[in-house]
Design a protein around this motif. Structure first.
Motif, PDB file in Angstrom:
ATOM      1  N   ASP A 338      23.011  -7.005   0.921  1.00 56.29           N
ATOM      2  CA  ASP A 338      23.863  -7.995   1.637  1.00 56.29           C
ATOM      3  C   ASP A 338      23.158  -9.250   1.890  1.00 56.29           C
ATOM      4  N   THR A 339      23.628 -10.280   1.960  1.00 56.87           N
ATOM      5  CA  THR A 339      23.029 -11.469   2.209  1.00 56.87           C
ATOM      6  C   THR A 339      22.335 -11.819   3.351  1.00 56.87           C
ATOM      7  N   GLU A 340      23.136 -11.309   4.473  1.00 53.97           N
ATOM      8  CA  GLU A 340      22.744 -11.495   5.856  1.00 53.97           C
ATOM      9  C   GLU A 340      21.349 -11.021   6.116  1.00 53.97           C
ATOM     10  N   SER A 341      21.076  -9.540   5.473  1.00 54.65           N
ATOM     11  CA  SER A 341      19.797  -9.009   5.490  1.00 54.65           C
ATOM     12  C   SER A 341      18.731  -9.836   4.755  1.00 54.65           C
ATOM     13  N   TYR A 342      19.131 -10.304   3.661  1.00 52.91           N
ATOM     14  CA  TYR A 342      18.254 -11.136   2.812  1.00 52.91           C
ATOM     15  C   TYR A 342      17.711 -12.362   3.846  1.00 52.91           C
ATOM     16  N   VAL A 343      18.762 -13.201   4.538  1.00 50.85           N
ATOM     17  CA  VAL A 343      18.563 -14.351   5.190  1.00 50.85           C
ATOM     18  C   VAL A 343      17.473 -13.942   6.487  1.00 50.85           C
ATOM     19  N   HIS A 344      17.668 -12.775   6.982  1.00 53.75           N
ATOM     20  CA  HIS A 344      16.911 -12.308   8.197  1.00 53.75           C
ATOM     21  C   HIS A 344      15.387 -12.026   7.748  1.00 53.75           C
TER      22      HIS A 344
END
Length: 599
Positions: A338-344
């Motif tokens: 998921d992109t949210e985890s990538y950003v974090h």
């Protein structure tokens, strides 16, 4: 409502007009602490928020992680504390223990020149004894997760009657993790006269309702960001087969000029395996994950900060709230789904205007994840090639040259060894250059200095059609999981928790709460079956006793979950109920029939 953009470094006029911390109304002791820390100019959210909070007004702040919002609320609180008052004056609620610890550390730095100010982190997984002793002695600032704060309120060990300041940090994350009822219960225990600051990356309807109900005429401050990832981070990806990832990581470590690095793995076992293999290759590496005791975690992070450790291998949960200045590189050994985890993850580098590098390993069947990340972040990821044998050898020779140059600078030692070499040349009639080569062999040991060109791996084949449909993706993910032992059948055990449909619980709340308290990853969850009065959750069969003990204090929708192994028969478990996957995991797992289990 105040809307502000982060000033561009190239905009000379904006830089000239930018305020300093002394312009914001902070007291001299706080300003002195900031100078010692090295803070020079406030970020956009700090410049807009600090004067408003100092004036006594409530604030709703919209800001992404990494914009400096901790200082935005912590500095005004520290500035107005009364050290003579022993009951808590400020309460900060955070969604995770890692963020709570980070906020506590920030408070302690900002209060460095204020005598007698005490800050206490309160979170699940830590023994009650330490927290109770500190509360009895007197605490000015409490930073904690909602579940453990509720426990103290119910035990009567936390008195909020004299609270002056309340902060909800990452409020949207708290709601996603099922803490809405806990937060409202805590708010009800606080004085109406308190000042409230609410910070959130997004503003869903639930946050908007909460701000209207519990905040008094708040100033809304929004920091507009053009992308969800920092422009100072170089983002690259490498297409590689699963079984070649360690070799790829080793080559990248050889050629990249890195200071500190975080390597992210999906599971606890993967992080430990990576760290062990890196240590065997001569790198200073350690793993942190949900099974690591908090004291050991803090020791490892401090070693990373001080330079005693160069590479930290972590799961997403274990790395939350981690802010270490010397992190120059982040490597996604397993690219997140998921992109949210990538950003974090990549936000652990390139912070506060510094540059950073993010490299993601992508198997041929995971290319669609790269496109999803690019679409969500509105930034292009650059495909990189595996460093070649020639590049690795060139780097090794350059470092070898540097070692020789450094040794030549130690003139006294060189003179002594020059005599020894001359003695050998006279007695053995060997050219000096041959003696130097022999000494290099002695210094190098058994490991060859240069790689053999024959070890160059073949490049993974490209997919014939990158635009695969969803069913192809599911099949790809199933194939990839087959390479990973943690996905094999028999790795899960069924647990029962005492919350269900009538408590309005959802799978995402279960995943969020258990992940936070137990240090679990989404990949640690199997099937989730929600029944009217309870739920069944598949968790790792090898889950440690310590993890289970931490989970025993977990609350979802305000209720203790009373987790325990499920002993019911297969017929009961398969009949009725709401059986779901954890959020964002259903597609990745594919369609499988429920596994039969012996009762």
């Amino acid at each position: 409502m105040t809307e502000t953009d982060a000033p561009a470094a190239s905009d000379a006029a904006a830089e000239t007009a930018a305020p300093t911390f002394s312009d914001l109304g902070l007291s001299d002791p706080v300003l002195k602490a900031l100078r010692e820390i090295g803070y020079e100019t406030p970020s956009a959210i700090q410049a807009a928020t600090i004067p408003t909070l100092l004036s006594g007004r409530d604030v709703v702040g919209m800001a992404q992680t990494g914009t400096g919002k901790t200082a935005a609320f912590a500095l005004p609180i520290v500035d107005r504390l009364d050290p003579a008052q022993k009951n808590p004056q400020a309460l900060v609620l955070a969604p995770t223990r890692e963020l709570a610890l980070q906020v506590c550390e920030a408070f302690e730095k900002y209060a460095g020149h204020l005598k007698g100010v005490h800050v206490l982190p309160v979170y699940g997984g830590q023994g009650y004894g330490v927290q109770l002793s500190a509360l009895r002695r007197g605490v000015h600032i409490v930073v904690g997760t909602p579940g453990r704060i509720i426990d103290h309120l119910e035990k009567g060990t936390l008195d909020l009657s004299e609270l002056s300041y309340l902060v909800l940090d990452e409020a949207d994350e708290m709601l996603k993790m099922g803490f809405a009822e806990d937060v409202e219960t805590i708010l009800a225990e606080t004085p109406d006269t308190k000042q409230v600051a609410l910070f959130s990356a997004t503003m869903p309807a639930a946050i908007r309702r909460m701000s209207k109900q519990y905040l008094h005429d708040p100033e809304e401050i929004t920091v507009k960001t053009k992308t969800t990832t920092s422009a100072t981070i170089s983002q690259r990806y490498l297409i590689t087969a699963w079984q070649r990832k360690m070799d790829a990581l080793t080559r990248i470590l050889e050629v990249e000029n890195f200071d500190g690095m975080i390597v992210f793995g999906r599971t606890r076992s993967i992080t430990e395996e990576i760290a062990e293999k890196l240590r065997a290759r001569g790198y200073s590496a350690a793993a942190i994950n949900g099974d690591i005791a908090q004291a050991q975690r803090e020791k490892t992070v401090n070693q990373l900060k001080s330079g005693k450790l160069d590479i930290l291998v972590a799961t997403d949960v274990a790395a939350r709230g981690l802010d270490v200045e010397r992190i120059s590189h982040v490597v996604n050994y397993d690219i997140p789904t998921d992109t949210e985890s990538y950003v974090h993850r990549i936000g652990r580098t390139g912070r506060a205007g510094r540059t950073g590098d993010a490299i993601s390993f992508v198997t041929p069947k995971e290319r669609w994840l790269v496109r999803a990340i690019e679409k969500a972040t509105r930034q292009e990821l650059t495909e990189m090639s595996l460093p070649s044998v020639d590049e690795v050898n060139e780097t090794r020779l350059s470092r070898f040259d540097d070692r020789i140059t450094a040794a030549l600078a130690e003139s006294e030692r060189v003179d002594r060894f020059r005599d020894i070499v001359a003695h050998y040349v006279r007695h053995h009639d060997v050219p000096e250059v041959d003696v130097a080569a022999a000494l290099a062999i002695v210094a190098q040991g058994e490991t060859p200095l240069l790689l053999d060109p024959d070890v160059e791996p073949a490049r993974p084949p490209r997919d014939r059609d990158d635009r695969r449909d969803r069913s192809d993706r599911r099949e790809s993910d199933r194939s990839d999981r087959g390479d990973r032992p943690e996905r094999r059948a028999g790795q899960y055990a069924m647990y029962r928790i005492e919350v269900g449909k009538r408590h309005r619980v959802e799978p995402r709340q279960i995943v969020g709460a258990l992940a936070n308290e137990g240090g679990l990853r989404r990949d640690d969850f199997g099937r989730i079956q929600i029944r009217p009065d309870f739920s069944l959750v598949e968790l790792p069969a090898d889950m440690s006793r310590d993890t289970l003990d931490r989970l025993s204090d977990t609350r979802i929708s305000g209720r203790l979950i009373e987790i325990r192994p499920d002993t019911g028969g297969p017929a009961r478990r398969r009949s009725g109920g709401d059986e779901r996957r954890p959020p964002r995991e259903r597609d990745a797992r594919g369609d499988r029939k429920p596994r039969r289990r012996d009762g």
